[in-house]
Write a protein that holds these residues in place. Structure first.
Motif, PDB file in Angstrom:
ATOM      1  N   TRP A  47       0.846  -1.204   0.000  1.00  0.00           N
ATOM      2  CA  TRP A  47       0.000   0.000   0.000  1.00  0.00           C
ATOM      3  C   TRP A  47       0.875   1.246   0.000  1.00  0.00           C
ATOM      4  CZ3 TRP A  47      -3.856  -1.324   4.512  1.00  0.00           C
ATOM      5  CH2 TRP A  47      -4.841  -2.210   4.052  1.00  0.00           C
ATOM      6  N   ARG A  48       1.894   1.227   0.848  1.00  0.00           N
ATOM      7  CA  ARG A  48       2.775   2.401   0.943  1.00  0.00           C
ATOM      8  C   ARG A  48       3.532   2.612  -0.365  1.00  0.00           C
ATOM      9  NH1 ARG A  48       5.062   6.206   4.019  1.00  0.00           N
ATOM     10  NH2 ARG A  48       7.313   6.494   3.920  1.00  0.00           N
ATOM     11  N   LYS A  49       4.061   1.540  -0.922  1.00  0.00           N
ATOM     12  CA  LYS A  49       4.820   1.637  -2.173  1.00  0.00           C
ATOM     13  C   LYS A  49       3.955   2.188  -3.306  1.00  0.00           C
ATOM     14  CE  LYS A  49       7.573  -1.252  -5.273  1.00  0.00           C
ATOM     15  NZ  LYS A  49       8.073  -2.608  -5.508  1.00  0.00           N
ATOM     16  N   LYS A  50       2.703   1.741  -3.351  1.00  0.00           N
ATOM     17  CA  LYS A  50       1.775   2.164  -4.407  1.00  0.00           C
ATOM     18  C   LYS A  50       0.976   3.415  -4.034  1.00  0.00           C
ATOM     19  CE  LYS A  50       1.242  -2.555  -6.043  1.00  0.00           C
ATOM     20  NZ  LYS A  50       0.323  -3.689  -6.189  1.00  0.00           N
ATOM     21  N   ARG A  51       1.226   3.949  -2.844  1.00  0.00           N
ATOM     22  CA  ARG A  51       0.525   5.134  -2.324  1.00  0.00           C
ATOM     23  C   ARG A  51      -0.985   4.919  -2.248  1.00  0.00           C
ATOM     24  NH1 ARG A  51       4.173   9.531  -2.152  1.00  0.00           N
ATOM     25  NH2 ARG A  51       6.060   9.101  -3.326  1.00  0.00           N
ATOM     26  N   LEU A  52      -1.376   3.745  -1.778  1.00  0.00           N
ATOM     27  CA  LEU A  52      -2.787   3.403  -1.642  1.00  0.00           C
ATOM     28  C   LEU A  52      -3.248   3.398  -0.188  1.00  0.00           C
ATOM     29  CD1 LEU A  52      -2.948   0.383  -4.124  1.00  0.00           C
ATOM     30  CD2 LEU A  52      -3.728   2.724  -4.526  1.00  0.00           C
ATOM     31  N   VAL A  94      -4.618   7.648  10.003  1.00  0.00           N
ATOM     32  CA  VAL A  94      -5.159   6.319   9.690  1.00  0.00           C
ATOM     33  C   VAL A  94      -6.683   6.350   9.775  1.00  0.00           C
ATOM     34  CG1 VAL A  94      -5.245   3.896  10.405  1.00  0.00           C
ATOM     35  CG2 VAL A  94      -3.065   5.135  10.437  1.00  0.00           C
ATOM     36  N   GLN A  95      -7.224   7.002  10.797  1.00  0.00           N
ATOM     37  CA  GLN A  95      -8.678   7.110  10.945  1.00  0.00           C
ATOM     38  C   GLN A  95      -9.282   7.881   9.768  1.00  0.00           C
ATOM     39  OE1 GLN A  95     -10.547   5.603  13.146  1.00  0.00           O
ATOM     40  NE2 GLN A  95     -12.460   6.522  12.522  1.00  0.00           N
ATOM     41  N   ARG A  96      -8.636   8.968   9.374  1.00  0.00           N
ATOM     42  CA  ARG A  96      -9.121   9.775   8.248  1.00  0.00           C
ATOM     43  C   ARG A  96      -9.110   8.947   6.957  1.00  0.00           C
ATOM     44  NH1 ARG A  96      -5.407  13.391   8.524  1.00  0.00           N
ATOM     45  NH2 ARG A  96      -6.305  14.278  10.395  1.00  0.00           N
ATOM     46  N   LYS A 141      -9.256   5.698   6.691  1.00  0.00           N
ATOM     47  CA  LYS A 141     -10.303   4.681   6.805  1.00  0.00           C
ATOM     48  C   LYS A 141     -11.676   5.280   6.487  1.00  0.00           C
ATOM     49  CE  LYS A 141     -12.699   2.269  10.345  1.00  0.00           C
ATOM     50  NZ  LYS A 141     -12.837   2.207  11.771  1.00  0.00           N
ATOM     51  N   GLN A 142     -11.965   6.454   7.024  1.00  0.00           N
ATOM     52  CA  GLN A 142     -13.253   7.104   6.760  1.00  0.00           C
ATOM     53  C   GLN A 142     -13.412   7.442   5.280  1.00  0.00           C
ATOM     54  OE1 GLN A 142     -15.728   7.293   8.864  1.00  0.00           O
ATOM     55  NE2 GLN A 142     -14.504   6.438  10.508  1.00  0.00           N
ATOM     56  N   GLU A 143     -12.338   7.907   4.643  1.00  0.00           N
ATOM     57  CA  GLU A 143     -12.391   8.213   3.207  1.00  0.00           C
ATOM     58  C   GLU A 143     -12.662   6.954   2.393  1.00  0.00           C
ATOM     59  OE1 GLU A 143      -8.623  10.047   2.445  1.00  0.00           O
ATOM     60  OE2 GLU A 143      -9.196  11.904   3.476  1.00  0.00           O
ATOM     61  N   ARG A 144     -12.026   5.849   2.785  1.00  0.00           N
ATOM     62  CA  ARG A 144     -12.250   4.586   2.077  1.00  0.00           C
ATOM     63  C   ARG A 144     -13.700   4.113   2.252  1.00  0.00           C
ATOM     64  NH1 ARG A 144      -9.044   2.801  -1.627  1.00  0.00           N
ATOM     65  NH2 ARG A 144      -9.681   0.725  -1.093  1.00  0.00           N
ATOM     66  N   MET A 145     -14.219   4.245   3.450  1.00  0.00           N
ATOM     67  CA  MET A 145     -15.599   3.812   3.714  1.00  0.00           C
ATOM     68  C   MET A 145     -16.590   4.675   2.931  1.00  0.00           C
ATOM     69  SD  MET A 145     -15.329   2.914   7.755  1.00  0.00           S
ATOM     70  CE  MET A 145     -17.054   2.571   7.944  1.00  0.00           C
ATOM     71  N   ALA A 146     -16.309   5.970   2.830  1.00  0.00           N
ATOM     72  CA  ALA A 146     -17.197   6.874   2.091  1.00  0.00           C
ATOM     73  C   ALA A 146     -17.159   6.584   0.599  1.00  0.00           C
ATOM     74  CB  ALA A 146     -16.810   8.327   2.356  1.00  0.00           C
TER      75      ALA A 146
END
Length: 78
Positions: free
Chosen positions: A41-46, A64-66, A68-73
């Motif tokens: 994830w870090r290498k691919k900036r994901l 990390v929380q932010r 996670k929230q962006e991914r959930m949205a």
């Protein structure tokens, strides 16, 4: 009489920092993925944004929380 706010620079610095930063192992445990996935994830900036402290990779829990929230949205409703 009220006491004046602390002007100790160390107190000011600590007030904006979390008690502890997360490690790649913590991220892997949190999302139940292999640690290698966290590094990919870090290498691919994901993944969540991290930073280096010397040779050690760390994550701010608020970032990390932010993330996670962006991914959930971004997930489509099922």
């Amino acid at each position: 009489m009220a006491t004046p706010p602390s002007t100790d620079p160390r107190a000011i610095l600590r007030s904006g920092l979390p008690d502890c930063y997360l490690t790649p192992d913590d991220i892997a445990d949190m999302f139940r993925v292999p640690k290698e996935t966290v590094y990919q994830w870090r290498k691919k900036r994901l993944g969540p944004p991290g930073f280096r402290v010397g040779k050690h990779l760390r994550y701010d829990p608020a970032d990390v929380q932010r993330w996670k929230q962006e991914r959930m949205a971004a997930e489509p409703a099922v």
